[in-house]
Design an enzyme around this catalytic site. Structure first.
Site, PDB file in Angstrom:
ATOM      1  N   ASP A   8       1.005  -1.114   0.046  1.00 57.85           N
ATOM      2  CA  ASP A   8      -0.068   0.124   0.027  1.00 57.85           C
ATOM      3  C   ASP A   8       0.822   1.202   0.079  1.00 57.85           C
ATOM      4  OD1 ASP A   8      -2.174   1.488   0.385  1.00 57.85           O
ATOM      5  OD2 ASP A   8      -1.883   1.756   2.604  1.00 57.85           O
ATOM      6  N   MET A   9       0.527   2.264  -0.028  1.00 60.90           N
ATOM      7  CA  MET A   9       1.410   3.477  -0.267  1.00 60.90           C
ATOM      8  C   MET A   9       1.002   4.677   1.048  1.00 60.90           C
ATOM      9  SD  MET A   9       1.727   6.758  -3.034  1.00 60.90           S
ATOM     10  CE  MET A   9       0.182   7.600  -2.541  1.00 60.90           C
ATOM     11  N   ASP A  10      -0.040   4.946   1.094  1.00 64.01           N
ATOM     12  CA  ASP A  10      -0.360   6.150   2.231  1.00 64.01           C
ATOM     13  C   ASP A  10      -0.169   5.438   3.430  1.00 64.01           C
ATOM     14  OD1 ASP A  10      -0.863   8.458   0.589  1.00 64.01           O
ATOM     15  OD2 ASP A  10      -2.536   7.280  -0.151  1.00 64.01           O
ATOM     16  N   SER A 109      -2.640   0.917  -4.348  1.00 66.07           N
ATOM     17  CA  SER A 109      -3.106   2.408  -3.607  1.00 66.07           C
ATOM     18  C   SER A 109      -4.271   2.582  -3.784  1.00 66.07           C
ATOM     19  CB  SER A 109      -2.361   3.237  -3.638  1.00 66.07           C
ATOM     20  OG  SER A 109      -2.467   4.540  -2.805  1.00 66.07           O
ATOM     21  N   LYS A 142     -10.949  -0.693  -1.944  1.00 66.80           N
ATOM     22  CA  LYS A 142     -10.509  -1.582  -0.754  1.00 66.80           C
ATOM     23  C   LYS A 142     -12.163  -1.330   0.032  1.00 66.80           C
ATOM     24  CE  LYS A 142      -5.754  -0.775  -1.213  1.00 66.80           C
ATOM     25  NZ  LYS A 142      -4.568  -0.124  -0.499  1.00 66.80           N
ATOM     26  N   ASP A 167      -1.639  -0.978   6.260  1.00 64.02           N
ATOM     27  CA  ASP A 167      -1.805  -0.025   7.491  1.00 64.02           C
ATOM     28  C   ASP A 167      -3.250   0.287   7.738  1.00 64.02           C
ATOM     29  OD1 ASP A 167      -2.169   2.159   5.236  1.00 64.02           O
ATOM     30  OD2 ASP A 167      -1.801   3.612   6.844  1.00 64.02           O
TER      31      ASP A 167
END
Length: 216
Positions: A8-10, A109, A142, A167
């Site tokens: 994931d990115m953020d 993401s 998601k 996260d």
């Protein structure tokens, strides 16, 4: 057998959740909506279209979805450009390990593609990723598994051979729905996220090593 790691990115590659929170807090306030942490935590890990669709339904916002999304993205790109954020501690080292181990690396993401590419450029880590997928490029964001399944498809790897690093509650649920293993990163800046669906929970990216990934 481990064949791919999908990030994931953020909140995983960059500590951008505070940036998202600040922009969304400002947007909610301008719309006269409750901008509490509890309210905004509900949308962590969602695509912008999914988030605003829920906000419109929940609060009766009348502005067009497209206008809300465009407004939000412009605000976030501006905030990112002004920020001094770097990659989260441990990220570059983990990417180097995966590269040395010849493990495929993907990014999946919920953020818009334009924001994802801006973040990768800012962090200087674009070269490590074999594929990049935005939740806005698949039918459902998601907690549905679409974005992770698309990443696996682009990497040409079966889902069961992939490990996701997430996260958020929505992200961990999406990873498990995709039939993948999942490591939940309990990032304090991502709100009080329920990561209980993950196969393993860590409090630092430095805890994630190639042997740890292979042992899942």
């Amino acid at each position: 057998m481990l064949e791919a790691v999908i990030f994931d990115m953020d909140g995983v590659l960059i500590d951008s959740e505070p940036l998202h929170f600040l922009v969304e807090q400002q947007a909610f306030a301008k719309l006269g909506l409750p901008a509490t942490k509890e309210e905004l935590d509900l949308y962590v890990g969602m695509t912008n279209p999914d988030m605003w669709a829920k906000v419109k339904e929940r609060h009766g916002v009348e502005l067009p979805l497209s206008e809300l999304i465009e407004w939000q993205v412009e605000m976030k790109l501006s905030a990112l450009k002004k920020s001094e954020e770097q990659a989260i501690d441990g990220v570059t080292g983990l990417l180097e390990q995966l590269k040395a181990g010849r493990i495929a690396v993907g990014l999946a993401s919920s953020s818009p593609k334009v924001f994802i590419m801006a973040v990768l450029e800012k962090l200087g880590i674009s070269e490590y990723f074999d594929c990049v997928v935005s939740g806005e490029e698949v039918p459902k964001g998601k907690p549905e598994p679409d974005v992770f399944l698309k990443a696996a498809e682009l990497l040409n790897k079966p889902p069961h051979s992939c490990v996701v690093i997430e996260d958020s509650r929505n992200g961990t649920r999406a990873a498990k729905a995709a039939g993948m293993k999942c490591i939940g990163f309990q990032n304090v800046n991502s709100g009080e996220q329920d990561l209980s669906a993950a196969d393993k929970i860590v409090h630092s990216i430095r805890e994630i090593t190639l042997p740890v990934l292979e042992a899942l």
